[in-house]
Design an enzyme around this catalytic site. Structure first.
Site, PDB file in Angstrom:
ATOM      1  N   ALA A 291     -10.066  -4.519   9.090  1.00 24.95           N
ATOM      2  CA  ALA A 291      -9.623  -5.630   9.789  1.00 24.95           C
ATOM      3  C   ALA A 291      -9.151  -6.571   8.517  1.00 24.95           C
ATOM      4  O   ALA A 291      -9.869  -6.939   7.669  1.00 24.95           O
ATOM      5  CB  ALA A 291     -10.642  -6.499  10.098  1.00 24.95           C
TER       6      ALA A 291
ATOM      7  N   SER B 189      -5.253  -8.816   8.385  1.00 21.07           N
ATOM      8  CA  SER B 189      -4.580  -9.767   9.108  1.00 21.07           C
ATOM      9  C   SER B 189      -5.287 -10.120  10.280  1.00 21.07           C
ATOM     10  O   SER B 189      -5.249 -11.441  10.489  1.00 21.07           O
ATOM     11  CB  SER B 189      -3.138  -9.187   9.463  1.00 21.07           C
ATOM     12  OG  SER B 189      -2.382  -8.718   8.354  1.00 21.07           O
TER      13      SER B 189
ATOM     14  N   ARG C  54      20.298  -8.291 -26.568  1.00 26.40           N
ATOM     15  CA  ARG C  54      20.571  -7.074 -26.321  1.00 26.40           C
ATOM     16  C   ARG C  54      22.062  -7.107 -26.205  1.00 26.40           C
ATOM     17  O   ARG C  54      22.895  -7.419 -25.751  1.00 26.40           O
ATOM     18  CB  ARG C  54      20.040  -6.408 -25.172  1.00 26.40           C
ATOM     19  CG  ARG C  54      20.635  -5.027 -24.642  1.00 26.40           C
ATOM     20  CD  ARG C  54      19.847  -4.035 -25.573  1.00 26.40           C
ATOM     21  NE  ARG C  54      20.394  -2.698 -24.984  1.00 26.40           N
ATOM     22  CZ  ARG C  54      20.050  -1.452 -25.889  1.00 26.40           C
ATOM     23  NH1 ARG C  54      19.106  -1.607 -26.667  1.00 26.40           N
ATOM     24  NH2 ARG C  54      20.426  -0.308 -25.030  1.00 26.40           N
TER      25      ARG C  54
ATOM     26  N   ILE D  93      17.703  -6.057 -15.851  1.00 26.58           N
ATOM     27  CA  ILE D  93      18.291  -6.367 -17.090  1.00 26.58           C
ATOM     28  C   ILE D  93      17.820  -5.813 -18.384  1.00 26.58           C
ATOM     29  O   ILE D  93      18.425  -5.443 -19.431  1.00 26.58           O
ATOM     30  CB  ILE D  93      17.966  -8.077 -17.052  1.00 26.58           C
ATOM     31  CG1 ILE D  93      18.945  -8.863 -16.078  1.00 26.58           C
ATOM     32  CG2 ILE D  93      18.212  -8.609 -18.589  1.00 26.58           C
ATOM     33  CD1 ILE D  93      18.419 -10.117 -15.847  1.00 26.58           C
TER      34      ILE D  93
ATOM     35  N   GLY E 180      16.625   0.868 -19.227  1.00 23.11           N
ATOM     36  CA  GLY E 180      15.545   1.845 -19.505  1.00 23.11           C
ATOM     37  C   GLY E 180      14.235   1.026 -20.176  1.00 23.11           C
ATOM     38  O   GLY E 180      13.495   1.740 -19.895  1.00 23.11           O
TER      39      GLY E 180
ATOM     40  N   GLU F 150      -3.741 -12.882   0.415  1.00 21.89           N
ATOM     41  CA  GLU F 150      -3.877 -14.292   0.926  1.00 21.89           C
ATOM     42  C   GLU F 150      -2.791 -14.253   2.339  1.00 21.89           C
ATOM     43  O   GLU F 150      -2.198 -15.378   2.471  1.00 21.89           O
ATOM     44  CB  GLU F 150      -3.005 -15.259   0.018  1.00 21.89           C
ATOM     45  CG  GLU F 150      -4.048 -15.579  -1.135  1.00 21.89           C
ATOM     46  CD  GLU F 150      -5.280 -16.391  -0.572  1.00 21.89           C
ATOM     47  OE1 GLU F 150      -6.394 -15.697  -0.723  1.00 21.89           O
ATOM     48  OE2 GLU F 150      -5.053 -17.395  -0.023  1.00 21.89           O
TER      49      GLU F 150
ATOM     50  N   THR G 151       0.009 -11.740   4.460  1.00 20.03           N
ATOM     51  CA  THR G 151       1.128 -10.902   4.223  1.00 20.03           C
ATOM     52  C   THR G 151       2.225 -11.656   4.648  1.00 20.03           C
ATOM     53  O   THR G 151       2.005 -12.904   5.528  1.00 20.03           O
ATOM     54  CB  THR G 151       1.223  -9.570   5.000  1.00 20.03           C
ATOM     55  OG1 THR G 151       1.285  -9.883   6.406  1.00 20.03           O
ATOM     56  CG2 THR G 151       0.014  -8.585   4.674  1.00 20.03           C
TER      57      THR G 151
ATOM     58  N   GLU H 130       4.627 -10.921   6.765  1.00 20.30           N
ATOM     59  CA  GLU H 130       4.574 -11.005   8.286  1.00 20.30           C
ATOM     60  C   GLU H 130       3.661 -11.843   8.633  1.00 20.30           C
ATOM     61  O   GLU H 130       4.322 -12.676   9.728  1.00 20.30           O
ATOM     62  CB  GLU H 130       4.347  -9.361   8.652  1.00 20.30           C
ATOM     63  CG  GLU H 130       5.227  -8.484   8.469  1.00 20.30           C
ATOM     64  CD  GLU H 130       5.215  -8.007   6.997  1.00 20.30           C
ATOM     65  OE1 GLU H 130       4.214  -8.198   6.250  1.00 20.30           O
ATOM     66  OE2 GLU H 130       6.004  -7.433   6.467  1.00 20.30           O
TER      67      GLU H 130
HETATM   68  C1  LIG Z   1      -5.703  -6.883  -4.877  1.00 17.44           C
HETATM   69  C2  LIG Z   1      -6.060  -7.549  -3.635  1.00 17.44           C
HETATM   70  C3  LIG Z   1      -6.935  -8.522  -3.892  1.00 17.44           C
HETATM   71  C4  LIG Z   1      -7.563  -9.064  -2.458  1.00 17.44           C
HETATM   72  N1  LIG Z   1      -8.493 -10.125  -2.441  1.00 17.44           N
HETATM   73  C5  LIG Z   1      -9.062 -10.395  -1.473  1.00 17.44           C
HETATM   74  C6  LIG Z   1     -10.496 -11.241  -1.416  1.00 17.44           C
HETATM   75  O1  LIG Z   1     -10.854 -11.753  -2.591  1.00 17.44           O
HETATM   76  N2  LIG Z   1     -10.950 -11.494  -0.346  1.00 17.44           N
HETATM   77  C7  LIG Z   1     -10.765 -10.904   0.849  1.00 17.44           C
HETATM   78  O2  LIG Z   1     -11.023 -11.159   2.067  1.00 17.44           O
HETATM   79  N3  LIG Z   1      -9.663 -10.328   1.017  1.00 17.44           N
HETATM   80  C8  LIG Z   1      -8.683  -9.835  -0.200  1.00 17.44           C
HETATM   81  N4  LIG Z   1      -7.665  -9.170  -0.079  1.00 17.44           N
HETATM   82  C9  LIG Z   1      -7.258  -8.459   1.303  1.00 17.44           C
HETATM   83  C10 LIG Z   1      -5.842  -9.015   1.911  1.00 17.44           C
HETATM   84  O3  LIG Z   1      -6.043 -10.584   2.196  1.00 17.44           O
HETATM   85  C11 LIG Z   1      -5.359  -8.249   2.871  1.00 17.44           C
HETATM   86  O4  LIG Z   1      -4.939  -7.089   2.121  1.00 17.44           O
HETATM   87  C12 LIG Z   1      -4.083  -9.038   3.550  1.00 17.44           C
HETATM   88  O5  LIG Z   1      -4.712  -9.774   4.436  1.00 17.44           O
HETATM   89  C13 LIG Z   1      -3.782  -7.800   4.642  1.00 17.44           C
HETATM   90  O6  LIG Z   1      -4.686  -7.069   5.399  1.00 17.44           O
HETATM   91  P1  LIG Z   1      -4.545  -5.520   5.445  1.00 17.44           P
HETATM   92  O7  LIG Z   1      -4.412  -5.130   3.937  1.00 17.44           O
HETATM   93  O8  LIG Z   1      -5.696  -5.051   6.203  1.00 17.44           O
HETATM   94  O9  LIG Z   1      -3.179  -5.257   6.109  1.00 17.44           O
HETATM   95  P2  LIG Z   1      -3.234  -5.017   7.591  1.00 17.44           P
HETATM   96  O10 LIG Z   1      -3.602  -6.556   8.432  1.00 17.44           O
HETATM   97  O11 LIG Z   1      -3.632  -3.767   8.116  1.00 17.44           O
HETATM   98  O12 LIG Z   1      -1.727  -5.079   7.715  1.00 17.44           O
HETATM   99  C14 LIG Z   1      -0.624  -3.931   7.536  1.00 17.44           C
HETATM  100  C15 LIG Z   1       0.720  -4.215   7.725  1.00 17.44           C
HETATM  101  O13 LIG Z   1       0.814  -4.589   9.228  1.00 17.44           O
HETATM  102  C16 LIG Z   1       1.488  -5.847   9.111  1.00 17.44           C
HETATM  103  N5  LIG Z   1       0.975  -6.678  10.432  1.00 17.44           N
HETATM  104  C17 LIG Z   1      -0.681  -6.734  10.730  1.00 17.44           C
HETATM  105  N6  LIG Z   1      -0.431  -7.731  11.776  1.00 17.44           N
HETATM  106  C18 LIG Z   1       0.729  -7.937  12.108  1.00 17.44           C
HETATM  107  C19 LIG Z   1       1.384  -8.962  13.200  1.00 17.44           C
HETATM  108  N7  LIG Z   1       0.566  -9.314  14.099  1.00 17.44           N
HETATM  109  N8  LIG Z   1       2.730  -9.025  13.043  1.00 17.44           N
HETATM  110  C20 LIG Z   1       3.517  -8.586  12.207  1.00 17.44           C
HETATM  111  N9  LIG Z   1       3.156  -7.560  11.018  1.00 17.44           N
HETATM  112  C21 LIG Z   1       1.734  -7.438  11.281  1.00 17.44           C
HETATM  113  C22 LIG Z   1       1.012  -6.447   7.937  1.00 17.44           C
HETATM  114  O14 LIG Z   1       1.866  -7.453   7.554  1.00 17.44           O
HETATM  115  C23 LIG Z   1       1.265  -5.425   6.918  1.00 17.44           C
HETATM  116  O15 LIG Z   1       2.480  -5.291   6.435  1.00 17.44           O
HETATM  117  C24 LIG Z   1      -7.038  -8.611  -1.197  1.00 17.44           C
HETATM  118  C25 LIG Z   1      -6.114  -7.565  -1.150  1.00 17.44           C
HETATM  119  C26 LIG Z   1      -5.443  -7.020  -2.148  1.00 17.44           C
HETATM  120  C27 LIG Z   1      -4.574  -6.092  -2.237  1.00 17.44           C
END
Ligand SMILES: Cc1cc2nc3c(=O)[nH]c(=O)nc-3n(C[C@H](O)[C@H](O)[C@H](O)COP(=O)(O)OP(=O)(O)OC[C@H]3O[C@@H](n4cnc5c(N)ncnc54)[C@H](O)[C@@H]3O)c2cc1C
Length: 382
Positions: A130, A132, A268, A337, A340, A363, A365, A367
């Site tokens: 879980a 998004s 450059r 820019i 290589g 924070e 995505t 989407e």
């Molecule tokens: C480096 C890094 C640091 C992070 N740090 C933290 C942290 O400190 N604490 C924390 O709690 N989380 C953290 N996260 C988690 C981050 O907030 C989630 O990765 C992000 O919210 C997306 O969730 P997911 O990766 O599960 O993707 P998913 O929710 O599985 O989504 C996968 C894809 O489906 C798309 N999608 C999903 N639902 C929909 C919808 N309803 N409509 C359209 N598209 C959709 C998404 O946009 C995405 O392209 C971190 C992530 C990263 C990569």
């Protein structure tokens, strides 16, 4: 309407820029290579008051406004997105809920030492199944006498390996949907709390990210944030305000790439002249500068809305969406820019590009930002 930064903002901008260039920049190469956050920064920044910019003086913070926090983020992310991400997780995600919604006792135990850089904070909402879809989290906290028994697993937790305490979101009442999610402070060393693994990442390498597990982890009810079950609105407010800071950070990453590309384009030589004098390259730089300017102007306006206590859910999502997509475009153009040399690790543009790519995911995505903006317009896009 006044578009100038105040004299205080300008003084702060210079101070944090100087600090980032002198104290953080020399640490970046090693931190990125070893994929380790330089821990000495926490006490150092705590002493200088850089870990509690927006928090009231009574809690040891600086009591500055949201615009100051955006200046802070732009300057730190400009030097190193990874290090700045850990600082953001500490200074905002892992402490804002305590500042805004915690009890005085929780502020004394966790916020004060965090602002001083003596305790490191993290925030754990995302889970393996879980991200998004927050409602799909599986972590549960069951009340047992004066305590809660927490079970669950958290994914992608920034600072997960180094944190002294983690704010963990878990259901206390599944039947209430999102409203049944509560927020707990789980301290390092609590029985049943483990770092399952440190994660290796493409971007933001100097920020440490982990998967955490909670197996029958007993938490005192004193660690329930705000001493009240049901924290979704607090989590949502934390995320909305955090998006503005991330947007400012993305602007900082874009600025780093733009500055490097501009300098390179002046130095450059190809076909007997600096490549910046070819219209194809000069126009790219003009576009990059324009996008950065638009982004910053938009962010300062949303920051101002936060300071005025105006609702800005849509505007915060717009700023995060625009700034992070802009940062990906600007860093990609900077790679072009550099030709290589963009592929050579001795130049930092490759890092800027890797780091910018991930900004569209964390924070919320791109989407999800578009989905929020649609919902605010009354469109049911699901
Ligand atoms: C480096 C890094 C640091 C992070 N740090 C933290 C942290 O400190 N604490 C924390 O709690 N989380 C953290 N996260 C988690 C981050 O907030 C989630 O990765 C992000 O919210 C997306 O969730 P997911 O990766 O599960 O993707 P998913 O929710 O599985 O989504 C996968 C894809 O489906 C798309 N999608 C999903 N639902 C929909 C919808 N309803 N409509 C359209 N598209 C959709 C998404 O946009 C995405 O392209 C971190 C992530 C990263 C990569």
């Amino acid at each position: 309407m006044d578009f100038d930064l105040s004299p205080e903002h300008r003084i702060f901008q210079k101070a944090i820029r100087d600090f980032a260039e002198k104290e953080i920049s020399p640490l970046v190469e090693r931190a990125e290579e070893e994929e380790r956050f330089p821990l000495e920064l926490f006490p150092k920044m705590g002493q200088l008051g850089y870990l509690g910019i927006r928090y009231s003086e009574i809690y040891g913070g600086s009591g500055a406004d949201k615009i100051a926090e955006c200046i802070w983020a732009e300057e730190l992310f400009r030097i190193c997105r990874g290090i700045a991400t850990s600082l953001f997780a500490h200074c905002h995600l892992g402490t804002f809920p305590i500042f805004a919604f915690g009890t005085e006792e929780q502020k004394a135990r966790f916020l004060h030492p965090a602002i001083r850089g003596e305790k490191i904070a993290a925030f754990a909402l995302t889970e393996p199944n879980a991200g998004s879809d927050v409602q799909a989290i599986e972590s549960r906290a069951v009340k047992v006498g004066q305590s809660y028994l927490l079970r669950g697993s958290k994914m992608f937790v920034t600072n997960g390996t180094i944190a002294d305490f983690v704010l963990v979101a878990a259901y206390t009442d599944r039947s209430k949907g999102l409203e049944g999610i509560s927020l707990f402070v789980v301290e390092k060393g609590a029985g049943g709390f483990h770092v399952s693994r440190k994660l290796k990442k493409e971007g933001s390498r100097s920020s440490e990210t982990a998967q955490l597990s909670f197996e029958d982890c007993l938490i005192s009810e004193e660690n329930l944030i705000g001493a009240r079950e049901g924290a979704f609105r607090n989590i949502f407010k934390t995320l909305v305000e955090g998006r503005v800071v991330i947007a400012a950070g993305a602007t900082g990453v874009a600025r780093a790439a733009f500055e490097a590309a501009l300098q390179y384009a002046k130095e450059r030589i190809a076909f007997g002249r600096p490549i910046g004098n070819f219209q194809a390259i000069g126009f790219k730089l003009a576009d990059m500068a324009t996008w950065i300017e638009i982004s910053r102007t938009m962010i300062y306006r949303v920051a101002w809305m936060v300071d005025q206590k105006r609702a800005c859910t849509s505007e915060a999502s717009m700023a995060k969406l625009f700034a992070t997509e802009m940062a990906e475009n600007v860093t990609s153009e900077a790679m072009q820019i550099f030709g290589g040399y963009s592929q050579m690790r001795e130049f930092p543009v490759g890092r800027y590009w890797r780091d910018a790519r991930q900004l569209k995911i964390g924070e919320g995505t791109s989407e999800i930002q578009r989905r929020i903006i649609c919902h605010q317009m009354g469109l049911k896009t699901d």
